[in-house]
Structure formats: C-alpha cells, structure tokens
Design an enzyme around this catalytic site. Structure first.
Site, mmCIF file in Angstrom:
data_model
loop_
_atom_site.group_PDB
_atom_site.id
_atom_site.type_symbol
_atom_site.label_atom_id
_atom_site.label_comp_id
_atom_site.label_asym_id
_atom_site.label_seq_id
_atom_site.Cartn_x
_atom_site.Cartn_y
_atom_site.Cartn_z
ATOM 1 C CE LYS A 15 0.892 1.165 4.525
ATOM 2 N NZ LYS A 15 1.811 2.229 4.875
ATOM 3 C CB VAL A 100 11.702 -5.139 5.063
ATOM 4 C CG1 VAL A 100 11.120 -6.479 4.678
ATOM 5 C CG2 VAL A 100 13.212 -5.169 4.943
ATOM 6 C CB ALA A 102 9.754 0.239 2.129
ATOM 7 C CG LEU A 104 6.276 0.345 0.166
ATOM 8 C CD1 LEU A 104 7.338 -0.322 -0.717
ATOM 9 C CD2 LEU A 104 5.307 1.140 -0.711
ATOM 10 N N GLY A 106 4.457 -4.290 3.871
ATOM 11 C CA GLY A 106 4.650 -5.672 3.396
ATOM 12 C C GLY A 106 4.339 -6.735 4.448
ATOM 13 N N GLY A 107 4.897 -6.599 5.645
ATOM 14 C CA GLY A 107 4.675 -7.599 6.702
ATOM 15 C C GLY A 107 3.211 -7.647 7.106
ATOM 16 C CB SER A 108 0.728 -4.943 7.791
ATOM 17 O OG SER A 108 1.509 -4.322 8.773
ATOM 18 C CG ASP A 155 -0.043 -0.055 8.761
ATOM 19 O OD1 ASP A 155 -0.787 0.846 9.191
ATOM 20 O OD2 ASP A 155 1.076 0.166 8.259
HETATM 21 O O1 C5P Z 1 0.722 -1.694 15.650
HETATM 22 P P1 C5P Z 1 2.146 -1.867 15.234
HETATM 23 O O2 C5P Z 1 2.841 -2.946 16.012
HETATM 24 O O3 C5P Z 1 2.323 -2.030 13.766
HETATM 25 O O4 C5P Z 1 2.879 -0.498 15.579
HETATM 26 C C1 C5P Z 1 4.276 -0.387 15.651
HETATM 27 C C2 C5P Z 1 4.633 0.821 16.465
HETATM 28 O O5 C5P Z 1 4.315 2.019 15.759
HETATM 29 C C3 C5P Z 1 3.899 0.946 17.785
HETATM 30 O O6 C5P Z 1 4.551 0.244 18.814
HETATM 31 C C4 C5P Z 1 3.911 2.441 18.028
HETATM 32 O O7 C5P Z 1 5.172 2.848 18.541
HETATM 33 C C5 C5P Z 1 3.800 3.018 16.630
HETATM 34 N N1 C5P Z 1 2.409 3.330 16.257
HETATM 35 C C6 C5P Z 1 1.769 4.376 16.869
HETATM 36 N N2 C5P Z 1 0.473 4.690 16.516
HETATM 37 C C7 C5P Z 1 -0.159 4.004 15.550
HETATM 38 C C8 C5P Z 1 0.491 2.938 14.895
HETATM 39 C C9 C5P Z 1 1.778 2.632 15.276
HETATM 40 O O8 C5P Z 1 2.329 5.048 17.755
HETATM 41 N N3 C5P Z 1 -1.404 4.334 15.195
#
Ligand code: C5P
Length: 318
Positions: A15, A100, A102, A104, A106-108, A155
C-alpha cells in the site's frame, strides 16, 4: 486425510498512504491517526499448505526476514488458531518482493493474506481447510478476522479491505472508499529504513502537525476522502500529505531529495510512503512512470513501477 494437498496461493499487495494525519497520542500509547490508504500491484506471493506435522513453519526467499513469531504472517496464523481453538500444521512460503522498512506495509499485508485465506468462504482453500480442520470450527466471522488483524498490528486491518480506504483509530477502523481510476505509481526505496516507533516519537518531540496548517478546519485525510467520494480524481496529487515526513526527512534529508527528484521527473504529486523510507510519485500512465524511473537507476535505490489496484484485485484468493 490429504492435508498436504490443500494449498492456497495468495497475492499480498503493498500500500501507499495518500494521506497520513497524526492527530495525537492516545491513552494506550498509540497515536490516533487518519489515513487514506491505496493498494498497489507490487506484491509478495504466499503459498499456504496445511501439513500433518503440527506447528507453523515459514520459508522465505529473502534473507533476513524472520521466520519465527516475529514474522507477522506467523503471528496472524497463531493468533487465529488460538482464537479458534485449533492447532493444525501450516507451512507458509513467502516470495518476498515488497521491500522491508519502506512504509509499504509488506509484513502487515502478509499477515492479512493468511487471514483472508482461512476466512474466505468462497476460495477452495477456505472451504477445504474448514472441512479438514473440523467442520464448523472455521466459520470465521468478519469481526473475528478484523480483531485478529488489529491484534497482529495497526496496519493489518486495512489489508483485509484493500483498494482505497479511510483508516482511523490507531489503524484498526477501516472504511472502504470507491476505487480510484488507475494511477501509475513509481516507488523509490533508498538503501536505509526508518523505524515506525521512532518516527512517531520524534514527531511528538517536534510538536508540529504539518497537515493541520493554520486556518485548516479539516484534516488532509478528510479533504482526500471528500475528493475520492466525489470522483474528483484530478485534485488527488495536490492533496497528498504525510505528517511522518517531517521527522523522517529531518533524519534522512535524502528522502526529501528523492521526492523533489520524482516531481522533477514528471510526477504529478510525490510523497513518502507510511513511516518511510520509500517515496512514491503519481503518474497518469505507464510510459510516463517508466520514463521517470530511468532517473533513479543506480545509487543503491530499489525502483518499482506499478499501477494502483482495485479492492477486488487486492483481496482475491485462488
Ligand atoms: O501496531 P504496530 O505494532 O504495527 O505499531 C508499531 C509501532 O508504531 C507501535 O509500537 C507504536 O510505537 C507506533 N504506532 C503508533 N500509533 C499508531 C500505529 C503505530 O504510535 N497508530
């Protein structure tokens, strides 16, 4: 039981964020965001096979990608199986093409691809796995898939919906938007990555919200959503906006240089992807995007030319 013959091939699309407004820190430490996300044709390919041997096994053709619980595809399968009270053997082979770190997703996207494969009531894999793993047990409701996706990462829920969507909350609330006509996207990934938690933290320290300029009453995402809902596609490049560019460009001025380069190469609009480090430019047709791509050959840059994809293309399962 011929478990080994039950395989699904799932495309897992990247994305770009057309907008990303960071509204503030929530009590849970995450940030409240608004973002218009758009699927593009750049994709990884996952082959999921049920096995007699228990456990989740990940095989990936890109060195350095984790194959344990840190891999979001692994995490998605294990949380889903735990919720359903089942413990099947599963092999996930990942042909990795999305770079990775990036921005984009990818992992999500890989995680959501696993959930879509098990959750699809119309795909061969969805139907067969339901039968093999015990009839009835895999009657997965969309709400379950969404809550598993949100547990895997902020994501991930977007990738269950795909196409164009308005994403709010910390990312887990996803509202489908009408598919935009095809734009050609030139993605340029520099040889370094940007850490997502770092980018959010640094933006807080900087105390600025570039998208909410003086006198603006609505966010960039609301403006973009109105434009998409009104099929006013011409204004789309002018409305591109990403709050996380501020910290990322401060740390890596090269990101700003690449954005300027995309505009000079003819992009109608250019923006950093998610929390970086890739940037993308929008082009009206393939020839213009491929011609512009020549300007980015070498310098350790990874370059991808890909069209946007519709919701149906982004979420289909073989
Ligand atoms: O949810 P995810 O594990 O992908 O998020 C990774 C990190 O990005 C979180 O630990 C946080 O530090 C930050 N994040 C955030 N607010 C969001 C999404 C991600 O602060 N809405």
């Amino acid at each position: 039981m011929e478990i080994g013959n039950t395989t699904a091939i799932v495309h897992s699309y990247a994305k770009v964020n057309l907008t990303l407004d960071v509204l503030g820190v929530r009590p849970d430490g995450y940030h409240a965001i608004e973002s218009v996300m758009q699927s593009v044709s750049l994709h990884d390919t996952l082959a999921l096979t049920l096995r007699d041997e228990p456990g989740i096994r990940i095989v990936c053709d890109m060195p350095g990608i984790p194959t344990d619980e840190k891999n979001l595809a692994h995490k998605a399968a294990s949380i889903l199986f735990r919720r359903l009270g089942i413990n099947p053997g599963l092999e996930i082979r990942i042909e990795k093409r999305i770079p990775v770190e990036a921005g984009l997703g990818g992992g999500s996207s890989n995680a959501a691809a696993v959930l879509r494969a098990f959750g699809s009531k119309s795909s061969k894999f969805g139907v067969q796995s339901s039968k093999l793993l015990g009839s009835g047990t895999l009657n997965i409701e969309p709400g379950t898939l969404n809550s598993v996706a949100a547990e895997v990462g902020s994501d991930v829920p977007f990738f269950l919906v795909g196409g164009s969507a308005l994403v709010t909350g910390r990312g887990e609330q996803v509202e489908a938007l009408p598919d935009a006509p095809c734009w050609w996207v030139l993605i340029v990934k520099p040889p370094f990555g940007v850490s997502t938690p770092w980018a959010y933290k640094r933006l807080d320290e900087m105390g600025e919200r570039p998208s909410l300029g003086a006198g603006e009453l609505i966010t960039a995402s609301e403006r973009m959503t109105r434009c998409v809902r009104a099929s006013d596609w011409a204004c789309l490049p002018d409305l591109l906006s990403n709050d996380l560019e501020l910290p990322a460009i401060e740390q890596h001025p090269e990101i700003g240089v690449l954005k300027d380069g995309l505009l000079r190469a003819g992009a109608q609009g250019a923006l950093m992807c998610g929390s970086g480090s890739a940037v993308f430019g929008l082009f009206p047709n393939e020839d213009a995007a491929r011609y512009a791509a020549n300007a980015f050959a070498g310098d350790g840059l990874q370059v991808f030319v890909c069209p946007t994809v519709t919701r149906q293309e982004a979420t289909g399962i073989e």
